[in-house]
Design a protein around this motif. Structure first.
Motif, PDB file in Angstrom:
ATOM      1  N   LYS A  87      10.686 -26.328 -21.898  1.00  0.00           N
ATOM      2  CA  LYS A  87       9.959 -25.087 -21.607  1.00  0.00           C
ATOM      3  C   LYS A  87      10.941 -23.937 -21.717  1.00  0.00           C
ATOM      4  O   LYS A  87      11.819 -23.778 -20.869  1.00  0.00           O
ATOM      5  CB  LYS A  87       9.333 -25.127 -20.217  1.00  0.00           C
ATOM      6  N   ASN A 136      -1.904 -18.340 -16.056  1.00  0.00           N
ATOM      7  CA  ASN A 136      -2.801 -18.929 -17.057  1.00  0.00           C
ATOM      8  C   ASN A 136      -3.770 -19.910 -16.406  1.00  0.00           C
ATOM      9  O   ASN A 136      -4.969 -19.900 -16.699  1.00  0.00           O
ATOM     10  CB  ASN A 136      -2.004 -19.630 -18.156  1.00  0.00           C
ATOM     11  N   ASP A 137      -3.266 -20.758 -15.531  1.00  0.00           N
ATOM     12  CA  ASP A 137      -4.121 -21.722 -14.837  1.00  0.00           C
ATOM     13  C   ASP A 137      -5.163 -21.013 -13.977  1.00  0.00           C
ATOM     14  O   ASP A 137      -6.336 -21.408 -13.949  1.00  0.00           O
ATOM     15  CB  ASP A 137      -3.288 -22.677 -13.981  1.00  0.00           C
ATOM     16  N   GLU A 149       2.644 -19.702 -16.362  1.00  0.00           N
ATOM     17  CA  GLU A 149       1.816 -20.913 -16.265  1.00  0.00           C
ATOM     18  C   GLU A 149       0.853 -20.828 -15.084  1.00  0.00           C
ATOM     19  O   GLU A 149      -0.309 -21.201 -15.197  1.00  0.00           O
ATOM     20  CB  GLU A 149       2.699 -22.146 -16.133  1.00  0.00           C
ATOM     21  N   ASN A 195       4.537 -24.670 -25.048  1.00  0.00           N
ATOM     22  CA  ASN A 195       4.554 -25.843 -24.177  1.00  0.00           C
ATOM     23  C   ASN A 195       3.886 -27.030 -24.880  1.00  0.00           C
ATOM     24  O   ASN A 195       3.100 -26.861 -25.812  1.00  0.00           O
ATOM     25  CB  ASN A 195       3.832 -25.560 -22.870  1.00  0.00           C
TER      26      ASN A 195
END
Length: 118
Positions: free
Chosen positions: A67, A24-25, A21, A73
């Motif tokens: 998750k 990815n962000d 995560e 998600n």
């Protein structure tokens, strides 16, 4: 980012969901453009009325916070030009199967348009 061949030969591997995560962000922050968010359904199916499982246990908050590997998600954030990978077989005859790499072209209210890379 404009050379899509670059993404055909590379991937980023991370050992935990939290680090995925975070990466990815970070990668989305490098891509110019507007961020669009898509959300999954957050209600339990009430079709099994005779089931011994009580659907009131599955609140929206509980379903949104799940998750784990194998389950997408609740929130999917994308930008045009973002590289993505399918996690489910959609149409194997059209090469839309698990692991297919794509580049996002369009972000419509209920549809994500993409070009197949591999």
């Amino acid at each position: 980012m404009k050379d899509y061949k670059f993404f055909e030969e590379r991937c980023i591997l991370y050992p935990t969901l939290e680090s995925v995560e975070m990466m990815n962000d970070f990668m989305l922050s490098l891509i110019p453009g507007e961020l669009k968010e898509y959300f999954s359904s957050d209600t339990a199916c009430r079709s099994d009325a005779d089931s011994e499982i009580h659907s009131e246990w599955f609140t929206s908050e509980f379903l949104n916070d799940i998750k784990c590997y194998g389950i997408p998600n609740h929130k999917l954030s994308l930008k045009k030009g973002a590289p993505t990978m399918l996690l489910r077989n959609i149409d194997q005859s059209a090469v839309l199967c698990n692991g297919t790499r794509l580049i996002v072209n369009d972000l419509l209210p209920n549809v994500i348009g993409a070009t197949v890379l591999t």
